[in-house]
Design an enzyme around this catalytic site. Structure first.
Site, PDB file in Angstrom:
ATOM      1  N   LYS A  20      40.997  51.824  45.393  1.00 23.72           N
ATOM      2  CA  LYS A  20      40.301  51.421  44.165  1.00 23.72           C
ATOM      3  C   LYS A  20      38.907  52.053  44.080  1.00 23.72           C
ATOM      4  O   LYS A  20      38.519  52.594  43.043  1.00 23.72           O
ATOM      5  CB  LYS A  20      40.204  49.888  44.088  1.00 23.72           C
ATOM      6  CG  LYS A  20      39.624  49.367  42.780  1.00 23.72           C
ATOM      7  CD  LYS A  20      40.077  47.948  42.498  1.00 23.72           C
ATOM      8  CE  LYS A  20      39.290  46.915  43.255  1.00 23.72           C
ATOM      9  NZ  LYS A  20      37.983  46.609  42.610  1.00 23.72           N
ATOM     10  N   ARG A 120      27.919  37.508  37.564  1.00 21.99           N
ATOM     11  CA  ARG A 120      27.600  38.248  38.783  1.00 21.99           C
ATOM     12  C   ARG A 120      26.188  38.832  38.725  1.00 21.99           C
ATOM     13  O   ARG A 120      25.751  39.311  37.683  1.00 21.99           O
ATOM     14  CB  ARG A 120      28.647  39.340  39.035  1.00 21.99           C
ATOM     15  CG  ARG A 120      30.008  38.717  39.260  1.00 21.99           C
ATOM     16  CD  ARG A 120      31.108  39.727  39.475  1.00 21.99           C
ATOM     17  NE  ARG A 120      31.013  40.351  40.790  1.00 21.99           N
ATOM     18  CZ  ARG A 120      31.947  41.153  41.279  1.00 21.99           C
ATOM     19  NH1 ARG A 120      33.035  41.421  40.554  1.00 21.99           N
ATOM     20  NH2 ARG A 120      31.814  41.688  42.473  1.00 21.99           N
ATOM     21  N   SER A 166      25.222  46.842  50.347  1.00 18.59           N
ATOM     22  CA  SER A 166      26.109  46.920  49.186  1.00 18.59           C
ATOM     23  C   SER A 166      26.354  48.371  48.812  1.00 18.59           C
ATOM     24  O   SER A 166      25.424  49.086  48.434  1.00 18.59           O
ATOM     25  CB  SER A 166      25.503  46.174  47.992  1.00 18.59           C
ATOM     26  OG  SER A 166      26.218  46.480  46.806  1.00 18.59           O
ATOM     27  N   ASP A 314      35.882  42.912  51.753  1.00 18.02           N
ATOM     28  CA  ASP A 314      36.933  42.564  50.795  1.00 18.02           C
ATOM     29  C   ASP A 314      38.179  42.005  51.467  1.00 18.02           C
ATOM     30  O   ASP A 314      39.037  41.421  50.798  1.00 18.02           O
ATOM     31  CB  ASP A 314      37.315  43.788  49.955  1.00 18.02           C
ATOM     32  CG  ASP A 314      36.245  44.143  48.930  1.00 18.02           C
ATOM     33  OD1 ASP A 314      35.456  43.251  48.566  1.00 18.02           O
ATOM     34  OD2 ASP A 314      36.194  45.307  48.504  1.00 18.02           O
ATOM     35  N   ARG A 345      34.137  33.380  47.148  1.00 21.62           N
ATOM     36  CA  ARG A 345      35.324  33.503  48.004  1.00 21.62           C
ATOM     37  C   ARG A 345      35.268  32.608  49.233  1.00 21.62           C
ATOM     38  O   ARG A 345      36.314  32.269  49.789  1.00 21.62           O
ATOM     39  CB  ARG A 345      35.539  34.973  48.398  1.00 21.62           C
ATOM     40  CG  ARG A 345      36.050  35.810  47.233  1.00 21.62           C
ATOM     41  CD  ARG A 345      36.303  37.255  47.604  1.00 21.62           C
ATOM     42  NE  ARG A 345      36.850  37.977  46.452  1.00 21.62           N
ATOM     43  CZ  ARG A 345      36.907  39.295  46.351  1.00 21.62           C
ATOM     44  NH1 ARG A 345      36.440  40.052  47.338  1.00 21.62           N
ATOM     45  NH2 ARG A 345      37.427  39.874  45.283  1.00 21.62           N
ATOM     46  N   ARG A 387      42.009  39.120  44.903  1.00 19.01           N
ATOM     47  CA  ARG A 387      42.198  39.056  46.353  1.00 19.01           C
ATOM     48  C   ARG A 387      42.563  37.646  46.821  1.00 19.01           C
ATOM     49  O   ARG A 387      43.313  37.488  47.790  1.00 19.01           O
ATOM     50  CB  ARG A 387      40.957  39.581  47.075  1.00 19.01           C
ATOM     51  CG  ARG A 387      40.657  41.026  46.693  1.00 19.01           C
ATOM     52  CD  ARG A 387      39.829  41.771  47.704  1.00 19.01           C
ATOM     53  NE  ARG A 387      39.296  42.996  47.124  1.00 19.01           N
ATOM     54  CZ  ARG A 387      39.961  44.139  46.992  1.00 19.01           C
ATOM     55  NH1 ARG A 387      41.221  44.220  47.397  1.00 19.01           N
ATOM     56  NH2 ARG A 387      39.385  45.200  46.459  1.00 19.01           N
TER      57      ARG A 387
END
Length: 428
Positions: A20, A120, A166, A314, A345, A387
């Site tokens: 991706k 975000r 990041s 991830d 998450r 995910r």
């Protein structure tokens, strides 16, 4: 949606979709390069198709055939003003990297996305770009999308010490630096995925990488390329975990990308005693790719933290599932970044796996997982996060006492539209 339950194991071979991160960037570099870029094994999922849509709106001619994507580059200064806002859907990569790409253009742009994108944080990108001379702001002066970018600003070089690890922030600064005067220097907090840096070189540009320091000069020109995108290790991770935890399994995953900044999950599997072998490795798109073979294994708990976290950020949801099937306690720490993904998450993993019988405690920056625990039928949700949805399908493979119903299963198409079909193809 009723998930697939199967205690018989998974056997066979699959090729996971294209990476991706690299699919996004191949379109971006193809668009600002001179000449034609041909991309094979491109990830045709919602996020990456959104990047194609955005560049078409910016005047880039992009052709899509069954086998390849053909980008007719406009050169470094050839992007045109879109007729309306750029809607990038659910893709955090697209909005953040586009902020860097569009920061120094001679036209105004508005970038927006879905309700997840609107929550975000964007200051992590906006503030360094503003330091370089960009003018941009979020909704009502906040840091949240829609992001308005004001054109006709000259960007200047910068030396920047990144406060967070990041790859998206780093890449946005690199894209802006390509339009700035002079040499921009970026100091990373920890090593993050380096697809942008490698792709600069692949498209004929120059960039220096020395440990955690990156140097990139403005005013570079890029030349269109032919490339094949390797399989996404983040997508492969679901099948790696499925193969390890479902009894009697043996899965071969072909043409998986093996960039060392992305393979932290391999190290964790080794720490936990899992059977994972890499064979037939070769260079693809300037990146290592190979076949990954996993077999069902007896696992033990471990501790995961520090500089490995950016190499598997991830994959943490499915690593947490793996830990529920390991003997002993697994501690995941230094992963507060999980709170600002498509959903929180940390909470999502704990909430949904605990519904199924896991013993997980969320912490400020990670999870404490006590194994080994059987998993049971339950009604669960993806929270609209691809995910989380795929992780819950792998968890459902262990359920023997009923059905697992997944709410918002459509989120999986963000990165892996054929995920459920590929699971079924491996059923004994």
């Amino acid at each position: 949606m009723k998930l697939i339950t199967n205690k018989q194991g998974l056997v066979g071979e699959i090729t996971v979709p294209g990476d991706k991160s690299m699919s996004h960037r191949s379109i971006m570099f193809g668009a600002i390069a001179e000449g034609k870029t041909v991309i094979r094994h491109f990830l045709r999922a919602d996020d990456c198709l959104g990047t194609i849509k955005a560049f078409k709106a910016l005047g880039v001619k992009i052709e899509e055939t069954d086998e390849e994507i053909i980008v007719h580059g406009t050169g470094s200064d050839g992007l045109k003003q879109a007729e309306g806002p750029l809607d990038i859907g659910n893709s955090g990569t697209t909005i953040r990297l586009m902020m860097g790409i569009l920061a120094g253009r001679d036209f105004d742009t508005v970038i927006l996305g879905d309700e997840s994108i609107a929550k975000r944080p964007m200051n992590r990108v906006m503030l360094p770009l503003q330091e370089m001379g960009a003018k941009m702001h979020g909704k009502d002066g906040s840091e949240f999308a829609p992001i308005s970018i004001i054109g006709n600003q000259s960007l200047k070089r910068m030396e920047y010490h990144m406060p967070v690890a990041s790859a998206q922030v780093k890449s946005a600064i690199i894209f802006a630096a390509l339009q700035a005067e002079g040499e921009t220097i970026i100091h990373e907090k920890e090593k993050t995925r380096d697809h942008t840096e490698h792709m600069i070189r692949q498209f004929g540009g120059e960039i220096e990488m020395d440990g955690l320091t990156i140097r990139v000069k403005g005013g570079q020109k890029f030349i269109g390329q032919e490339m094949t995108v390797p399989g996404d290790v983040s997508s492969a991770a679901f099948f790696i975990v499925a193969g390890l935890i479902t009894p009697g399994s043996e899965i071969e995953l072909t043409h998986v990308g093996l960039n060392p900044t992305r393979t932290g999950i391999f190290d964790v599997v080794e720490q936990m005693g899992g059977s994972l072998v890499v064979k037939d490795s070769s260079r693809s798109t300037g990146k290592l790719a190979g076949t990954v073979v996993v077999k069902s294994s007896e696992l033990k708990g471990t501790e995961i933290g520090g500089d490995i976290i950016p190499r598997l950020i991830d994959e943490i949801p499915v690593i947490a599932l793996l830990a529920t099937q390991a003997e002993g306690t697994t501690i995941i720490k230094d992963a507060a970044e999980l709170k600002v993904k498509e959903t929180n998450r940390i909470d999502a993993v704990a909430n949904e796996l605990n519904k199924m019988g896991a013993d997980i405690t969320p912490t400020e920056d990670g999870l404490i997982i006590r194994g080994k625990t059987p998993l049971h039928a339950a009604n669960v949700t993806s929270y609209g996060d691809h995910r989380i949805g795929m992780m819950l399908q792998i968890a459902a493979l262990l359920v023997e006492d009923g059905d697992v119903e997944l709410d918002r299963a459509e989120a999986v198409s963000v990165s892996y539209p054929t995920f459920f079909e590929d699971i079924r193809s491996l059923l004994k």
